[in-house]
Design a protein around this motif. Structure first.
Motif, PDB file in Angstrom:
ATOM      1  N   LYS A  43     -51.587  95.784 125.726  1.00 40.58           N
ATOM      2  CA  LYS A  43     -50.837  96.074 124.623  1.00 40.58           C
ATOM      3  C   LYS A  43     -49.524  96.757 125.015  1.00 40.58           C
ATOM      4  CE  LYS A  43     -50.409  97.301 119.732  1.00 40.58           C
ATOM      5  NZ  LYS A  43     -49.141  98.092 119.856  1.00 40.58           N
ATOM      6  N   SER A  44     -49.743  97.880 125.510  1.00 47.74           N
ATOM      7  CA  SER A  44     -48.590  98.841 126.036  1.00 47.74           C
ATOM      8  C   SER A  44     -47.500  97.813 126.851  1.00 47.74           C
ATOM      9  CB  SER A  44     -48.977  99.905 126.785  1.00 47.74           C
ATOM     10  OG  SER A  44     -49.515  99.484 127.935  1.00 47.74           O
ATOM     11  N   HIS A  46     -47.450  94.530 126.793  1.00 51.49           N
ATOM     12  CA  HIS A  46     -47.012  93.405 125.779  1.00 51.49           C
ATOM     13  C   HIS A  46     -45.757  93.893 125.006  1.00 51.49           C
ATOM     14  CE1 HIS A  46     -47.156  90.876 122.180  1.00 51.49           C
ATOM     15  NE2 HIS A  46     -47.393  89.818 123.010  1.00 51.49           N
ATOM     16  N   ASP A  47     -45.993  94.918 124.459  1.00 48.33           N
ATOM     17  CA  ASP A  47     -44.882  95.746 123.645  1.00 48.33           C
ATOM     18  C   ASP A  47     -43.773  95.904 124.352  1.00 48.33           C
ATOM     19  OD1 ASP A  47     -46.660  95.866 121.717  1.00 48.33           O
ATOM     20  OD2 ASP A  47     -46.898  98.070 121.994  1.00 48.33           O
ATOM     21  N   ILE A 102     -52.419  91.591 118.878  1.00 50.26           N
ATOM     22  CA  ILE A 102     -51.781  90.670 119.798  1.00 50.26           C
ATOM     23  C   ILE A 102     -52.245  89.457 119.600  1.00 50.26           C
ATOM     24  CG2 ILE A 102     -51.200  90.598 122.274  1.00 50.26           C
ATOM     25  CD1 ILE A 102     -50.152  93.116 120.987  1.00 50.26           C
ATOM     26  N   LYS A 131     -44.893  84.393 123.398  1.00 47.91           N
ATOM     27  CA  LYS A 131     -45.494  85.936 123.210  1.00 47.91           C
ATOM     28  C   LYS A 131     -47.260  86.009 123.063  1.00 47.91           C
ATOM     29  CE  LYS A 131     -41.347  86.755 124.711  1.00 47.91           C
ATOM     30  NZ  LYS A 131     -41.023  87.167 126.029  1.00 47.91           N
ATOM     31  N   ARG A 230     -48.548  99.798 132.678  1.00 43.14           N
ATOM     32  CA  ARG A 230     -47.040  99.821 132.038  1.00 43.14           C
ATOM     33  C   ARG A 230     -46.191 100.654 132.982  1.00 43.14           C
ATOM     34  NH1 ARG A 230     -44.931 100.353 126.635  1.00 43.14           N
ATOM     35  NH2 ARG A 230     -42.852 101.472 126.723  1.00 43.14           N
TER      36      ARG A 230
END
Length: 244
Positions: A43-44, A46-47, A102, A131, A230
């Motif tokens: 998620k980090s 994807h953000d 997500i 996305k 990330r």
């Protein structure tokens, strides 16, 4: 465009992790807190606006080659059993990612329409453009091919810019096992040919050859480092890049 988006080094990546990465301290199966931790790492990234593909192995449930050697099951059947294990892992990761908001698609090389989509390249590309995280399951759909090869194949088909290999307990590629040798040397960069010739522990030979032929860099890093995935996208952290 946000500052985070301008800082990133890649726009579309493949994340390959082993099935064992999902079992935590257990010796088998799925450890939900570990699955959630990895989902938060995804998620980090994807953000940041990065489009993400995933391939997850099935070794925490069943490994075809070992099952064939030890369990009296023929190799083809054992490999299909392993593919089903990857589908289970993909569904678990999908559940964790979607609980974090997500949007995710599990896409299987073996048709099972009731629980996931069949693999259609153009549809998968469209998911990425929207996305959605695409988790490719059931390997290539063929026995005798590993999930490493499946990850490299799908990364090539999806036009990913790099494959991220998340490892357990190791932060890159070493000339020998760092768990057994205190003098093991970590490489910052290494070529595909060096990996093949020196039998370095990255991916199987077929996957390395496929990545080399498609000029697809492989980034090997530790899944145990919080924020590591990330960080590498921002040019930070410890990792090894395998390229030409």
């Amino acid at each position: 465009m946000t500052d985070t988006e301008t800082d990133r080094r890649y726009d579309r990546v493949m994340l390959k992790i082993s099935g064992e990465a999902l079992m935590g301290d257990q010796g088998f199966g799925l450890h939900p807190p570990t699955v959630e931790r990895i989902a938060r790492e995804v998620k980090s990234v994807h953000d940041m606006g990065v489009e993400i593909c995933m391939v997850i192995g099935g070794g925490n449930i069943f490994r075809g080659l070992q099952g064939s050697a030890q369990g009296g099951v023929d190799r083809t059947t054992a490999d299909y059993m392993g593919m089903l294990g990857t589908v289970m892992n993909a569904l678990a990761m999908q559940g964790s990612l979607e609980s974090l908001g997500i949007h995710t698609r599990v896409i299987s090389a073996i048709t099972m329409n009731e629980i996931c989509e069949p693999y259609i390249r153009r549809r998968a590309v469209r998911h990425l453009e929207k996305k959605r995280v695409c988790i490719f399951a059931a390997g290539t759909g063929n026995p005798y091919f590993t999930t490493d090869t499946a990850a490299t194949l799908r990364a090539s088909e999806m036009a990913c810019e790099a494959i991220f290999m998340g490892k357990n307990g190791v932060d890159g590629v070493y000339d020998k096992d760092p768990a057994k040798h205190d003098d093991a040397k970590r490489f910052d960069r290494v070529t595909y040919d060096d990996v093949l010739q020196q039998h370095l522990n990255v991916m199987d030979a077929s996957a390395i050859a496929l990545a080399r032929d498609n000029h697809l860099p492989i980034v090997v890093f530790s899944l145990d480092e919080p924020g590591g995935f990330r960080g590498i996208l921002q040019g930070e952290g410890t990792f090894t890049v395998v390229e030409g």
